[in-house]
Design a protein around this motif. Structure first.
Motif, mmCIF file in Angstrom:
data_model
loop_
_atom_site.group_PDB
_atom_site.id
_atom_site.type_symbol
_atom_site.label_atom_id
_atom_site.label_comp_id
_atom_site.label_asym_id
_atom_site.label_seq_id
_atom_site.Cartn_x
_atom_site.Cartn_y
_atom_site.Cartn_z
ATOM 1 N N ASP A 2 -7.145 -67.737 -12.718
ATOM 2 C CA ASP A 2 -7.616 -66.361 -12.543
ATOM 3 C C ASP A 2 -6.436 -65.466 -12.186
ATOM 4 O O ASP A 2 -5.529 -65.877 -11.461
ATOM 5 N N LEU A 3 -6.509 -64.259 -12.694
ATOM 6 C CA LEU A 3 -5.480 -63.261 -12.394
ATOM 7 C C LEU A 3 -6.045 -62.302 -11.357
ATOM 8 O O LEU A 3 -7.160 -61.800 -11.505
ATOM 9 N N ASN A 4 -5.279 -62.072 -10.328
ATOM 10 C CA ASN A 4 -5.688 -61.083 -9.331
ATOM 11 C C ASN A 4 -5.737 -59.724 -10.010
ATOM 12 O O ASN A 4 -4.778 -59.307 -10.656
ATOM 13 N N CYS A 5 -6.884 -59.062 -9.916
ATOM 14 C CA CYS A 5 -7.110 -57.829 -10.685
ATOM 15 C C CYS A 5 -6.005 -56.806 -10.433
ATOM 16 O O CYS A 5 -5.694 -56.466 -9.289
ATOM 17 N N LEU A 6 -5.427 -56.311 -11.537
ATOM 18 C CA LEU A 6 -4.313 -55.380 -11.404
ATOM 19 C C LEU A 6 -4.800 -53.965 -11.134
ATOM 20 O O LEU A 6 -4.044 -53.095 -10.714
ATOM 21 N N LEU A 7 -6.080 -53.723 -11.413
ATOM 22 C CA LEU A 7 -6.619 -52.376 -11.214
ATOM 23 C C LEU A 7 -6.931 -52.127 -9.746
ATOM 24 O O LEU A 7 -6.636 -51.065 -9.208
ATOM 25 N N CYS A 8 -7.549 -53.138 -9.099
ATOM 26 C CA CYS A 8 -7.995 -52.901 -7.720
ATOM 27 C C CYS A 8 -7.160 -53.688 -6.711
ATOM 28 O O CYS A 8 -7.391 -53.591 -5.515
ATOM 29 N N GLY A 9 -6.206 -54.476 -7.220
ATOM 30 C CA GLY A 9 -5.383 -55.247 -6.303
ATOM 31 C C GLY A 9 -6.142 -56.369 -5.622
ATOM 32 O O GLY A 9 -5.735 -56.857 -4.576
ATOM 33 N N GLY A 10 -7.278 -56.766 -6.225
ATOM 34 C CA GLY A 10 -8.004 -57.909 -5.701
ATOM 35 C C GLY A 10 -9.112 -57.553 -4.737
ATOM 36 O O GLY A 10 -9.754 -58.433 -4.175
ATOM 37 N N LYS A 11 -9.345 -56.234 -4.569
ATOM 38 C CA LYS A 11 -10.408 -55.833 -3.635
ATOM 39 C C LYS A 11 -11.783 -55.999 -4.275
ATOM 40 O O LYS A 11 -12.782 -56.111 -3.590
ATOM 41 N N GLY A 12 -11.806 -55.999 -5.619
ATOM 42 C CA GLY A 12 -13.086 -56.027 -6.328
ATOM 43 C C GLY A 12 -13.385 -54.670 -6.915
ATOM 44 O O GLY A 12 -13.325 -53.658 -6.203
ATOM 45 N N CYS A 13 -13.645 -54.636 -8.230
ATOM 46 C CA CYS A 13 -13.956 -53.355 -8.887
ATOM 47 C C CYS A 13 -14.864 -53.625 -10.069
ATOM 48 O O CYS A 13 -15.256 -54.759 -10.325
ATOM 49 N N SER A 14 -15.177 -52.577 -10.817
ATOM 50 C CA SER A 14 -16.138 -52.746 -11.905
ATOM 51 C C SER A 14 -15.576 -53.606 -13.037
ATOM 52 O O SER A 14 -16.310 -54.218 -13.788
ATOM 53 N N THR A 15 -14.256 -53.667 -13.152
ATOM 54 C CA THR A 15 -13.663 -54.476 -14.216
ATOM 55 C C THR A 15 -13.694 -55.957 -13.872
ATOM 56 O O THR A 15 -14.043 -56.794 -14.695
ATOM 57 N N CYS A 16 -13.323 -56.270 -12.625
ATOM 58 C CA CYS A 16 -13.156 -57.690 -12.277
ATOM 59 C C CYS A 16 -14.350 -58.244 -11.527
ATOM 60 O O CYS A 16 -14.593 -59.438 -11.541
ATOM 61 N N GLY A 17 -15.102 -57.407 -10.872
ATOM 62 C CA GLY A 17 -16.185 -57.904 -10.030
ATOM 63 C C GLY A 17 -15.656 -58.292 -8.663
ATOM 64 O O GLY A 17 -15.623 -57.483 -7.751
ATOM 65 N N ASP A 18 -15.157 -59.531 -8.564
ATOM 66 C CA ASP A 18 -14.800 -60.044 -7.241
ATOM 67 C C ASP A 18 -13.297 -60.019 -6.970
ATOM 68 O O ASP A 18 -12.824 -60.685 -6.055
ATOM 69 N N GLY A 19 -12.535 -59.289 -7.787
ATOM 70 C CA GLY A 19 -11.105 -59.204 -7.521
ATOM 71 C C GLY A 19 -10.275 -60.138 -8.382
ATOM 72 O O GLY A 19 -9.052 -60.062 -8.380
ATOM 73 N N TRP A 20 -10.953 -61.030 -9.115
ATOM 74 C CA TRP A 20 -10.229 -61.995 -9.943
ATOM 75 C C TRP A 20 -10.725 -61.938 -11.378
ATOM 76 O O TRP A 20 -11.914 -61.802 -11.615
ATOM 77 N N ILE A 21 -9.800 -62.042 -12.309
ATOM 78 C CA ILE A 21 -10.178 -62.045 -13.724
ATOM 79 C C ILE A 21 -9.887 -63.427 -14.303
ATOM 80 O O ILE A 21 -8.755 -63.909 -14.268
ATOM 81 N N GLU A 22 -10.942 -64.058 -14.812
ATOM 82 C CA GLU A 22 -10.794 -65.393 -15.403
ATOM 83 C C GLU A 22 -10.008 -65.236 -16.700
ATOM 84 O O GLU A 22 -10.427 -64.529 -17.606
ATOM 85 N N LEU A 23 -8.833 -65.860 -16.773
ATOM 86 C CA LEU A 23 -7.960 -65.523 -17.894
ATOM 87 C C LEU A 23 -7.515 -66.712 -18.725
ATOM 88 O O LEU A 23 -7.562 -66.675 -19.946
#
Lengths: 337, 815
Positions: free
Chosen positions: A256-277
């Motif tokens: 998983d990649l730590n979401c680059l948009l929210c810095g891992g806080k969780g956002c609408s793109t990643c959900g929980d801060g992590w993107i399964e990649l």
């Protein structure tokens, strides 16, 4: 002509601005100005050759006088002299002629990945899209009763070949072709038998990677993946590994990649801060054996990057179907080579 | 799949753990958690009640029941619409004043009768969505017991991504997750309470036979009960959990099998023993029908595996579809007094194939599809009897635990050579870390003096899941935490990189077409669309064909890229008046019989898969078709130059025949290199244009066989020395019959030679006004010079005159 000269002097004396001077210039020297038209409006048939010559000389003198006087007045009015040459050259119009075409966003993403991998010492290889069950499943330790072998997920040909469901199908081919040690990626087209919607395609691209050498470890896998993603996203990235199951790796992981948009806080793109990649893992010994490699001596890791997914992330493509639709209004936007 | 923390808490103490933490740790160590939710049940206020009076009354169309409910301290009158409201039942009563969620219960009068509260369904109590009937309790629950004594207000459900459990059949039950959580949080795991069935070893065998290799293990145990004693409501603790997981509850026996399936992952089934004489697991053997428990008649095929009643007269009658669903005829009813309890294990593939074909995915089939470990066959029977006994039901076991097949319940041993685990992990675990982690999930683990690690794998972990040293590495690493692994770049010696030339050359071609000729790259599907082929009148002949195409007209794999590109012309034409697009992709030519199903290891035996580069250019107007064609031809010429300008230049030759609708005699050329055909280029003919774009416009197409294209990434250039002395040039415009074309004129001019001639360039052609009909003017520039001196005026004039003489002799007029 004398009359014109005097009138011009008067007009110029009265001129208050550069615009006034310009108007006077047009009046006297413009295409329809009185000095310009003087020659046209004169009946030369009545003139003797000597008279014609004299007329010409005087006309030239008048023109020169007028040009100079206007220029002077124009400078005095604080404006630059009218630039006849410049007005013929529109430097602001857009460039003309044949322009760049465009490459497909998948191609662009693939080229970028290839550059990064080649920079890290990986060969870039190709493999067939029409595959045998052997290379796509059997050699990858995917047992006969695995769901992927059903009609549900795989396009089958009437001659029992299949359209490869993943670029992993090229793993054993590569091992047989090159042996160990090997460092290679193989990007390419894959197919899954599934309904097409904005986030699912039956035709998509992956980029598989394979590293086999003595003493290759999970720690190596983590380091390579982290470096790769830092290169792709051009910044330091945080990744995490968690258990994932793929029959051709053991242990198997989801990276998983730590979401680059929210810095891992969780956002609408990643959900929980992590993107399964990137699904990845150590190459299963059975796979190494199929590739003619001794698992007691060598180990390796493999990973599968969703090339289509990455291209969609990179370019903000929301509907996966646009990639294969051939609507040139979409494709033409990728005029970056 | 959902797991209930209320249920898990039977086996491991989860107190003080935030569900978010549990979810996160499970994701990182065990299986992907998709989310969790806390359910709230309305248990404060409702009381257990006994219906001590029940009378059917009618109110308009509806039949209602007027009841009196005994709630211990007092009785309440109520009117209820549920069909199962009947005398003697133990139910839940919410007296007036109780609040159930956002519903406040009040005293009313219904159909003229007072109603001082309501009898509750599971939905009204917030237990689940089942609202049709009253929630029933076993009769031994005392009236007046507050519901909150029986059902905790909240439970947390954790949703697990089923895909991440593919290889972990042990996690298809709550006990498996309890074991994981116990290891993750270092809290002890309570043993699963089981009934001892070995005590019945002296009882007779129940006849069990396996005649289908897809049955790995089959067990049966027969016991007697009082009629109706297993058709009562099951204990509240079971019901509340089944409801929380979205299961409906039925009666003790059915609920028990469902409960144990959710607890262990092992499905079981009960037959009325009086309807079955003995069990034989066998293939259906013929086409036929079978009526399942849900009263649906199913069509069976010979390969389907059936549980059959093996009758004394030698006949065999199917009584269940193995691993999927039981039959109606042998169902346990309230008159049943003897029960056969089945617990068995079947191969995943057979179950999946039958379940899929019947479109009957049951809880049982879903679990068998994950290859449950056979060892659970016996555990499940023991667990069911334990729970049955705990529920207070009296039963008499009549047979021993009778089994055919292999329980595979021994401990498997895996040995890891010294250092192997740490080398694969890339981290130095201490021996103690390794053994304590493995023991925490029920493995045996010991290092010997030489550092050899011997691991005993418990039978509840399936052999598919754990069988090689790498599996042990995974178990240790996931529980230790991957985050604790420091990244280390592999050290590899530097050596020249193997370069797959074809890929680099493809990229070069793409960039040339896009950069120099304005082409736009597209991706099309790998198959033809028959409807479009028909529209343009193209019949491709034999192709590889999909057995399961995405859509029926899209079954044939492409053997040329052109049709799918042509299809883009009508699609984009309304949006733009000129465009060029290309595709670089594979075509798939069949080798041998396209229906030959014999297996092959290498797809190349049956399919010739080749890279092609093809493009189409559309132009609404503004050029002649020839000008349009020549623009695209220039692109092809440059492509050739890119790879092999001086080593193997490409050539063009008139295309013969009309092999496809886009190749019309006189309107296409072959592209050749070293005499070999490597592609084609042409102008779409009238018929094709009227089929595609009746509104007008023109199309130029090309297709190149990239695999046939000889050349290099960085090709040789045959360099000519620059002249040291200035030369000169002379232009000639020559009149030539249009029908003969450029190529013949050029061939003629090739015959002219002169020591001063350095090279000849074609400048332009003209065939407009001022030309005789049928004639065109071709302009050439002749560059002349000498190696050792500057040309004199005489030499230049001499060349001019020699050329004029040549042209005169050749009958070529100057314009």
């Amino acid at each position: 002509m004398q009359e014109i000269k005097e009138r011009l002097e008067r007009d110029l004396a009265n001129a208050k601005s550069a615009a006034d001077v310009e108007q006077i210039r047009v009046q006297y020297l413009g295409r329809k100005g009185c000095i310009t038209t003087l020659a046209k409006g004169t009946d030369f048939s009545r003139f003797s050759p000597e008279e014609k010559k004299q007329f010409g000389i005087r006309l030239n003198q008048l023109k020169n006088f007028a040009t100079e006087a206007i220029q002077k007045a124009s400078q005095q009015a604080g404006a630059a002299a009218p630039k006849k040459k410049a007005s013929a050259l529109d430097l602001t119009a857009p460039g003309a002629g044949r322009r760049l075409g465009a490459l497909h966003p998948i191609t662009l993403t693939q080229m970028e990945l290839e550059d990064i991998f080649q920079g890290m010492g990986f060969s870039v290889l190709a493999g067939p899209e029409v595959e045998s069950e052997y290379f796509c499943f059997e050699a990858l330790n995917i047992p006969h009763d695995h769901p992927a072998r059903d009609m549900q997920d795989t396009f089958w040909l009437k001659n029992n070949l299949i359209l490869r469901t993943h670029t992993s199908a090229n793993q054993v081919r590569t091992l047989l072709r090159f042996g160990a040690p090997i460092r290679a990626v193989f990007p390419g087209r894959c197919f899954r038998y599934e309904a097409v919607d904005p986030s699912h395609e039956n035709t998509f691209y992956q980029c598989e990677g394979l590293v086999v050498d003595e003493n290759i470890s999970v720690a190596n896998l983590i380091a390579v993946m982290k470096t790769l993603l830092s290169e792709v996203f051009r910044r330091d990235v945080k990744v995490r590994l968690r258990p994932g199951f793929f029959p051709f790796v053991e242990p198997g992981f989801e990276l998983d990649l730590n979401c680059l948009l929210c810095g891992g806080k969780g956002c609408s793109t990643c959900g929980d801060g992590w993107i399964e990649l990137i699904p990845c893992g150590l190459v299963h010994p059975e796979v190494l054996r199929h590739g003619g490699i001794d698992p007691a001596k060598y180990s390796g890791f493999a990973f599968g990057i969703g090339l289509t997914r990455l291209a969609m992330m990179k370019y903000g493509i929301r509907d996966i179907r646009t990639l294969n639709a051939g609507d040139l209004r979409f494709n033409k936007q990728f005029a970056v080579l | 799949m959902f797991i209930s923390l209320d249920w898990i808490s039977d086996f491991v103490d989860l107190s003080g753990l935030d569900p978010a933490v549990i979810a996160d740790r499970l994701t990182m160590a065990t299986a992907e958690v998709e989310g969790f939710e806390t359910i709230h049940r309305f248990v404060n206020g409702p009381l257990v009640g006994k219906i001590i009076e029940a009378e059917k009354i009618t109110s308009g169309e509806k039949t209602l029941t007027r009841c009196v409910v005994d709630c211990g301290n007092r009785t309440y009158p109520t009117v209820c619409g549920a069909a199962n409201a009947a005398l003697g039942k133990t139910v839940v009563f919410a007296p007036a004043g109780t609040t159930l969620g956002d519903k406040k219960i009040e005293s009313t009068t219904m159909a003229g009768h007072p109603s001082e509260g309501i009898l509750c369904s599971a939905a009204e109590l917030g237990l689940s969505a089942w609202h049709e009937i009253l929630f029933e309790l076993p009769t031994d629950v005392p009236a007046g017991t507050p519901l909150s004594d029986l059902i905790p207000e909240t439970d947390t459900l954790i949703e697990i991504d089923n895909k991440s459990l593919t290889h972990r059949p042990d996690l298809w039950g709550h006990y498996g997750f309890a074991r994981e959580l116990s290891a993750i949080f270092g809290r002890p795991l309570k043993e699963l309470p089981l009934y001892d069935v070995d005590q019945f070893g002296s009882l007779p065998l129940y006849p069990v036979k396996i005649e289908d290799a897809n049955c790995l293990c089959y067990s049966a145990l027969r016991f007697g009960v009082t009629a109706g004693s297993v058709n009562i409501p099951s204990p509240v603790v079971m019901q509340r959990r089944l409801h929380a997981l979205g299961q409906r509850t039925y009666n003790l026996l059915v609920d028990l099998t469902n409960y144990v399936s959710l607890e262990l992952g092992q499905p079981t089934h009960a037959f009325d023993a009086d309807t079955v004489s003995g069990i034989c697991v066998a293939p259906m053997g013929k086409e036929g029908t079978f009526v399942t428990l849900d009263s649906v008649e199913r069509k069976m095929i010979p390969e389907d595996m059936m549980i059959c009643d093996d009758r004394p007269d030698g006949t065999r009658v199917p009584v269940a579809i193995a691993g999927i669903m039981g039959g109606l005829a042998t169902e346990v009813t309230d008159t049943t007094t003897r029960i056969v309890l089945e617990s068995a294990n079947f191969t995943a593939l057979r179950i999946r194939q039958t379940a899929q074909r019947l479109d009957l995915r049951t809880d049982a089939s879903q679990r068998y599809e994950k290859s449950q470990p056979p060892a659970n066959v016996k555990v499940a029977t023991r667990r069911i009897l334990r729970l049955l006994a705990d529920s207070g039901t009296v039963f008499h076991v009549e047979s021993r635990f009778s089994m055919a097949g292999d329980l595979a319940d021994s401990i498997r041993t895996i040995t890891l050579p010294p250092g192997r685990l740490n080398a694969l992990a890339g981290i130095d675990y201490s021996n103690d870390t390794v053994t304590s982690i493995l023991r925490s999930i029920g493995f045996q683990a010991d290092f010997d003096a030489d550092g050899v690690l011997t691991v005993g794998v418990p039978p509840f972990r399936s052999a598919k899941d754990i069988s090689i040293p790498e599996d042990i590495v995974e178990e240790v690493m996931r529980l230790y935490g991957f985050d604790n692994v420091p990244p280390v770049m592999p050290a590899m010696p530097m050596r020249p990189l193997f370069v797959e030339k074809s890929i680099r050359m493809e990229h070069k071609a793409r960039r040339l077409l896009a950069a120099a000729y304005g082409f736009c790259e597209v991706h099309n599907y790998g198959w033809f669309n028959d409807i479009f082929l028909k529209k343009i009148g193209y019949e491709p002949g034999p192709t590889l064909t999909l057995a399961n195409p995405a859509a029926q007209p899209e079954s044939r794999l492409r053997i040329t890229l052109i049709p799918n590109l042509l299809a883009l012309v009508p699609k984009n034409r309304p949006l733009m008046d000129a465009f060029r697009c290309f595709e670089l992709g594979r075509v798939y030519l069949p080798k041998g019989d396209i229906d030959d199903k014999t297996p092959c290891q290498d797809s190349a035996d049956k399919c010739l898969e080749l890279p092609r580069l093809a493009g189409v250019s559309y132009l609404a107007s503004g050029r002649t078709p020839e000008e349009h064609y020549l623009e695209i031809k220039a692109a092809i010429e440059d492509l050739g130059a890119l790879y092999a300008r001086d080593t193997a230049p490409i050539e063009f030759a008139a295309g013969r025949g009309e092999p496809t609708p886009w190749q019309r005699e006189g309107e296409w050329v072959e592209i050749r290199q070293e005499g070999k055909v490597i592609g084609a280029l042409g102008v779409a003919g009238k018929e094709l244009l009227s089929a595609l774009i009746p509104e007008g416009g023109m199309i130029v197409w090309f297709e190149l066989a990239l695999d046939q294209f000889r050349g290099d990434l960085y090709p040789e250039v045959h360099l000519r020395d620059l002249p040291r002395f200035p030369g000169s040039w002379q232009d000639f415009s020559l009149v030539w019959p249009l029908a003969d074309g450029y190529e013949k004129l050029a061939a003629k001019l090739d015959q002219f030679s002169d020591p001063l001639l350095l090279s000849r360039e074609f400048l332009t052609s003209y065939k407009g006004k001022g030309m005789e009909p049928g004639m065109a003017s071709y302009s050439f520039r002749f560059l002349i010079g000498a190696k050792d001196h500057t040309l004199s005026g005489e030499e230049i004039d001499g060349f001019h005159n020699k050329m004029l003489g040549f042209l005169k002799d050749a009958g070529i007029a100057i314009r």
